[in-house]
Design an enzyme around this catalytic site. Structure first.
Site, mmCIF file in Angstrom:
data_model
loop_
_atom_site.group_PDB
_atom_site.id
_atom_site.type_symbol
_atom_site.label_atom_id
_atom_site.label_comp_id
_atom_site.label_asym_id
_atom_site.label_seq_id
_atom_site.Cartn_x
_atom_site.Cartn_y
_atom_site.Cartn_z
ATOM 1 N N ASP A 37 0.720 -1.257 0.083
ATOM 2 C CA ASP A 37 -0.043 0.030 -0.072
ATOM 3 C C ASP A 37 0.839 1.116 -0.099
ATOM 4 O O ASP A 37 1.751 1.251 0.952
ATOM 5 C CB ASP A 37 -0.805 -0.067 1.210
ATOM 6 C CG ASP A 37 -2.051 1.057 1.184
ATOM 7 O OD1 ASP A 37 -2.025 1.801 0.245
ATOM 8 O OD2 ASP A 37 -2.985 0.679 1.898
ATOM 9 N N ASP A 38 0.657 2.102 -1.008
ATOM 10 C CA ASP A 38 1.561 3.275 -1.164
ATOM 11 C C ASP A 38 2.907 3.092 -1.370
ATOM 12 O O ASP A 38 3.557 3.859 -0.946
ATOM 13 C CB ASP A 38 1.340 4.172 0.024
ATOM 14 C CG ASP A 38 -0.236 4.832 0.229
ATOM 15 O OD1 ASP A 38 -1.020 4.416 -0.836
ATOM 16 O OD2 ASP A 38 -0.456 5.514 1.039
ATOM 17 N N CYS A 77 -6.107 4.080 -3.307
ATOM 18 C CA CYS A 77 -6.125 2.678 -3.123
ATOM 19 C C CYS A 77 -7.383 2.075 -3.683
ATOM 20 O O CYS A 77 -6.999 1.010 -4.246
ATOM 21 C CB CYS A 77 -6.319 2.449 -1.270
ATOM 22 S SG CYS A 77 -5.283 3.637 -0.465
ATOM 23 N N HIS A 136 -10.852 -2.053 1.733
ATOM 24 C CA HIS A 136 -11.120 -0.928 1.048
ATOM 25 C C HIS A 136 -11.918 -0.853 -0.030
ATOM 26 O O HIS A 136 -12.139 0.000 -0.830
ATOM 27 C CB HIS A 136 -9.738 -0.246 0.806
ATOM 28 C CG HIS A 136 -10.009 1.338 0.944
ATOM 29 N ND1 HIS A 136 -8.966 2.372 0.546
ATOM 30 C CD2 HIS A 136 -11.015 2.286 1.551
ATOM 31 C CE1 HIS A 136 -9.266 3.591 0.999
ATOM 32 N NE2 HIS A 136 -10.801 3.546 1.416
ATOM 33 N N HIS A 218 1.238 2.504 4.179
ATOM 34 C CA HIS A 218 0.118 3.467 4.270
ATOM 35 C C HIS A 218 0.297 4.086 5.621
ATOM 36 O O HIS A 218 0.325 3.305 6.526
ATOM 37 C CB HIS A 218 -1.309 3.106 4.166
ATOM 38 C CG HIS A 218 -2.361 4.187 3.966
ATOM 39 N ND1 HIS A 218 -2.822 4.715 4.715
ATOM 40 C CD2 HIS A 218 -2.948 4.339 2.791
ATOM 41 C CE1 HIS A 218 -3.726 5.424 4.328
ATOM 42 N NE2 HIS A 218 -3.872 5.312 2.930
#
Length: 453
Positions: A37-38, A77, A136, A218
């Site tokens: 994530d990220d 996301c 998400h 994240h």
């Protein structure tokens, strides 16, 4: 024992061994899809970062196919998750999936239940399926993974949670077991690894699909040794980043998170080897979007996108060009490919590898398996992005960015950092790509599905 009986027994043993070998070859491959994530394009050693230790991911890169031109479907996301799991542009399912779903405003929406995910396709093929990590794509039932083809779900439904206390930014307890909250102590990456190893052990005798969408890196930016930040019942919408003693240099925290992520990958790969599943297991590692370089004026030095312009939330390359590594020992030749690929390509690639017929699913993507051996290329196609009022289209080495009513044209072959706007020099290309973008928008918006149950 007579020679005849001995010969018959020998022949029978050989036939059984041959049948077992054929059955093993015919069994669909296990699939492990790990999504950071990220994580920025320049955050890993195998993508040029010499300041962070990622030995396990680097070994994955050395033993598999490394993509230099892979793109997430969104620069945030939710959009990428929707496209990656369905093999279709997220816009086909409504504009609410074009940005990040919010626990403040979007608790009654999610990925439409009509959408067919890779988990649903694989489950129909006899796969055991699991999602461990950040979903998400819906904050509560019926929008959770168990309604989208996953046998089991452990993790968080929201866009972010405290890595230690598992409290989301609205102050809610956000650690699920299937469709119910079941809190558990532990650092998020460690828990997801534990669940993954248990699932693999329990299902080693049948094909399985393990989807591990990590929360790292994240915010809140917390390495394993950083303190907890959130408690239940308090809003953190104005204080979502964690406890950062030096906001001008967030990098020590994200580095610790990257190394924790790398250890998780290492543990999963070690389990594959221990169970002797290597030659029948596809492992994919990627990120949902580019990294943050900064967040506002306060938080600096967060992540790295290498030479790329922009960051998470932008449609420059730094927002959506991300790492992609794929291994399948004995099938995929190790190496590097510069072919342009996209999140929507994962579903058709995996579905076809599992023996699912092309007529049994819809996709906007391409099958990547032609790249398993050197010297092959993908068919030409345009790629599109849209987030709010920002749009982009990629055609070959040309990329058109449209924002604030203006057009920017970049030649990525000579200007990967998107520094030279060539729109005024090539009005014909701008016109052509603008028209293609308009046609794409009309197509995806027309096919958008309702999202209310």
């Amino acid at each position: 024992m007579s020679h005849l009986l001995l010969s018959l027994l020998t022949i029978g043993s050989c036939l059984c061994a041959f049948s077992s070998a054929v059955a093993a070859e015919q069994q669909p491959p296990n699939i492990i899809l790990i999504v950071a994530d990220d994580l920025g394009y320049g955050d890993l050693g195998c993508y040029g970062n010499s300041l962070v230790r990622t030995p396990h991911i680097d070994r994955l890169a050395a033993g598999g196919l490394k993509f230099t031109d892979f793109h997430s479907a969104g620069a945030m996301c939710t959009p990428t998750r929707a496209a990656m799991l369905t093999g279709q542009y997220q816009q086909r399912f409504g504009r609410h999936l074009e940005g990040a779903l919010s626990g403040k405003h979007d608790r009654e929406t999610g990925l439409p239940l009509q959408a067919v995910t890779i988990a649903e396709l694989l489950k129909q093929q006899g796969y055991a399926t699991a999602c461990f990590g950040k979903w998400h794509l819906g904050y509560q039932p019926p929008w959770l993974p168990t309604s989208q083809g996953f046998d089991v779900f452990r993790g968080l439904a929201s866009g972010d949670g405290d890595h230690h206390t598992h409290i989301d930014r609205s102050g809610n307890r956000d650690w699920w077991k299937n469709n119910a909250i079941k809190m558990e102590e532990g650092y998020t990456a460690d828990l997801l690894t534990k669940y993954s190893l248990e699932f693999m052990e329990a299902n080693r005798g049948q094909p399985f699909f393990l989807y591990v969408p990590h929360l790292a890196i994240h915010f809140p930016w917390q390495g394993p040794e950083d303190p907890p930040h959130r408690v239940a019942g308090k809003s953190y919408h104005a204080d979502k980043w964690g406890i950062i003693p030096d906001p001008g240099n967030v990098r020590p925290h994200t580095t610790a998170m990257i190394e924790s992520l790398d250890q998780s990958v290492g543990d999963i790969l070690a389990a594959v080897r221990r169970m002797q599943l290597e030659k029948n297991t596809i492992v994919i590692f990627t990120s949902d979007n580019g990294g943050y370089l900064n967040y506002g004026k306060k938080y600096q030095k967060i992540s790295s996108n290498g030479r790329l312009r922009g960051q998470k939330g932008t449609l420059y390359e730094g927002g959506h060009r991300v790492p992609l590594l794929i291994t399948w020992p004995g099938t995929i030749t190790a190496g590097v490919t510069h072919q342009t690929a996209h999140s929507v390509d994962l579903l058709p690639t995996l579905a076809l590898a599992a023996g699912i017929q092309r007529a049994d699913f819809q996709t906007d993507g391409l099958d990547l398996s032609s790249l398993w051996q050197p010297g092959h290329t993908l068919g030409s196609r345009n790629l599109y992005w849209r987030m709010g009022d920002n749009r982009a289209v990629r055609s070959g080495h040309w990329k058109l960015c449209s924002k604030n009513g203006g057009s920017e044209l970049y030649d990525l072959k000579t200007d990967l950092g998107e520094q030279q706007n060539l729109a005024s020099e090539h009005p014909d290309i701008v016109k052509k790509l603008s028209h293609a973008l308009k046609e794409w928008e009309e197509d995806v918006d027309t096919s958008a599905k309702p999202f209310n149950k």
